[in-house]
Motif scaffolding. Structure first.
Motif, mmCIF file in Angstrom:
data_model
loop_
_atom_site.group_PDB
_atom_site.id
_atom_site.type_symbol
_atom_site.label_atom_id
_atom_site.label_comp_id
_atom_site.label_asym_id
_atom_site.label_seq_id
_atom_site.Cartn_x
_atom_site.Cartn_y
_atom_site.Cartn_z
ATOM 1 N N PRO A 97 0.952 -1.404 -0.042
ATOM 2 C CA PRO A 97 -0.126 0.321 0.045
ATOM 3 C C PRO A 97 0.154 1.458 0.432
ATOM 4 O O PRO A 97 2.650 1.435 0.391
ATOM 5 C CB PRO A 97 -0.691 -0.471 1.611
ATOM 6 C CG PRO A 97 0.400 -1.213 2.300
ATOM 7 C CD PRO A 97 0.666 -2.102 1.648
ATOM 8 N N ILE A 98 -0.116 1.676 -0.377
ATOM 9 C CA ILE A 98 0.741 3.719 0.195
ATOM 10 C C ILE A 98 -0.404 3.932 1.451
ATOM 11 O O ILE A 98 -1.344 4.360 1.399
ATOM 12 C CB ILE A 98 0.320 4.410 -1.004
ATOM 13 C CG1 ILE A 98 1.186 4.204 -2.611
ATOM 14 C CG2 ILE A 98 0.613 5.859 -0.740
ATOM 15 C CD1 ILE A 98 1.181 5.304 -4.084
ATOM 16 N N SER A 99 0.271 4.494 2.144
ATOM 17 C CA SER A 99 -0.187 4.305 3.707
ATOM 18 C C SER A 99 0.311 5.842 3.994
ATOM 19 O O SER A 99 -0.623 5.970 5.072
ATOM 20 C CB SER A 99 1.034 3.825 4.681
ATOM 21 O OG SER A 99 2.474 3.968 4.455
ATOM 22 N N ILE A 100 0.865 6.634 3.449
ATOM 23 C CA ILE A 100 0.884 8.551 3.539
ATOM 24 C C ILE A 100 0.441 8.679 2.309
ATOM 25 O O ILE A 100 1.145 8.336 1.699
ATOM 26 C CB ILE A 100 2.010 8.661 3.817
ATOM 27 C CG1 ILE A 100 2.232 7.869 5.310
ATOM 28 C CG2 ILE A 100 1.889 10.060 3.904
ATOM 29 C CD1 ILE A 100 3.941 8.361 6.319
ATOM 30 N N ALA A 101 -0.513 9.843 1.982
ATOM 31 C CA ALA A 101 -1.192 10.588 1.049
ATOM 32 C C ALA A 101 -1.314 11.474 1.431
ATOM 33 O O ALA A 101 -1.214 12.514 1.988
ATOM 34 C CB ALA A 101 -2.649 9.114 0.434
ATOM 35 N N HIS B 71 0.793 11.801 -7.480
ATOM 36 C CA HIS B 71 0.124 11.729 -8.557
ATOM 37 C C HIS B 71 1.770 10.943 -9.173
ATOM 38 O O HIS B 71 1.924 10.104 -9.408
ATOM 39 C CB HIS B 71 0.386 12.731 -8.637
ATOM 40 C CG HIS B 71 -0.228 12.997 -10.588
ATOM 41 N ND1 HIS B 71 0.618 13.071 -11.056
ATOM 42 C CD2 HIS B 71 -1.402 13.282 -11.443
ATOM 43 C CE1 HIS B 71 0.381 12.461 -12.603
ATOM 44 N NE2 HIS B 71 -1.077 13.143 -12.474
ATOM 45 N N ALA B 72 2.932 11.646 -8.696
ATOM 46 C CA ALA B 72 4.049 10.923 -9.043
ATOM 47 C C ALA B 72 4.471 9.613 -8.904
ATOM 48 O O ALA B 72 5.479 8.916 -9.891
ATOM 49 C CB ALA B 72 5.184 12.262 -9.039
ATOM 50 N N VAL B 73 4.563 9.497 -7.152
ATOM 51 C CA VAL B 73 3.824 7.693 -6.887
ATOM 52 C C VAL B 73 3.651 7.083 -7.799
ATOM 53 O O VAL B 73 4.167 5.364 -8.084
ATOM 54 C CB VAL B 73 4.173 7.877 -5.997
ATOM 55 C CG1 VAL B 73 4.327 6.776 -4.848
ATOM 56 C CG2 VAL B 73 4.827 8.785 -4.659
#
Length: 218
Positions: free
Chosen positions: A59-63, A83-85
């Motif tokens: 997961p991406i855990s910090i947004a 967006h870049a990630v």
């Protein structure tokens, strides 16, 4: 809740679609962890991966949780960084032959995800966003929840019910008496105050855990 699939299993399965859970790291009152949205995104991803031949990703855990920025523990990244990630992840997947990516989002503040999907699909259907409002509405109906999506905006009935059903060890004592309904005069007037009613106001109501069907696809 992290995927445990190996490179050999991926090679054998040859998935054409990858699933990326996107959450947040933000306050969820006293009874839910900062990782609540990430956990829910991972739970949905886990259910999808058990039903379909897809590649589950970490997961991406910090947004984007800027509306909670004044609360202790909340951490955010900018929309442009998110967006870049995601763009980099999609490009990396393409090198291994996976051209389609589904973003499983469990945080309402990640508005930029809609734009990312829109841009990715200009010439071809390459990316999807799930669940959206219609899926959450259907999930509420099927689970028999007593609150609506507007009043139950944060750290309330639906989030608590999902975690109690799928990962109960994440829920702290006190959820039984925590307020799940932010309706009426307790609705915050500023975005940064979202969720305050789930710390301060007590109604004695309990989440409809017994009716929750689970976090899988509606």
């Amino acid at each position: 809740m992290l995927p445990t699939i190996t490179t050999v299993e991926v090679q054998e399965q040859a998935p054409r679609v990858a699933i990326l859970p996107v959450g947040s790291y933000e306050q969820h009152g006293g009874h839910l962890p900062l990782t609540t949205d990430t956990a829910i995104a991972c739970i949905i991803t886990r259910e999808l991966a058990s039903a379909y031949p897809v590649l589950p990703l970490s997961p991406i855990s910090i947004a984007c949780s800027h509306e909670h920025g004044t609360w202790p523990g909340t951490v955010s990244i900018s929309a442009r960084t998110l967006h870049a990630v995601i763009t980099d992840i999609a490009q990396s997947l393409e090198t291994s032959g996976i051209r389609k990516l589904v973003l499983v989002n469990a945080h309402g503040g990640n508005y930029v995800l809609s734009n990312i999907v829109q841009e990715a699909n200009v010439t071809d259907a390459r990316m999807g966003l799930f669940p959206q409002s219609r899926e959450w509405k259907l999930a509420r109906q099927q689970a028999g929840l007593i609150s609506n999506s507007y009043d139950d905006m944060h750290a309330g009935e639906i989030e608590t019910s999902i975690l109690l059903h799928a990962e109960p060890s994440l829920v702290r004592p006190g959820y039984e008496t925590a307020d799940h309904d932010g309706g009426g005069t307790t609705v915050p007037t500023h975005a940064r105050d979202e969720g305050v009613h789930h710390d301060w106001r007590r109604s004695g109501s309990q989440p409809a855990v017994q009716d929750t069907e689970g976090p899988g696809p509606p």
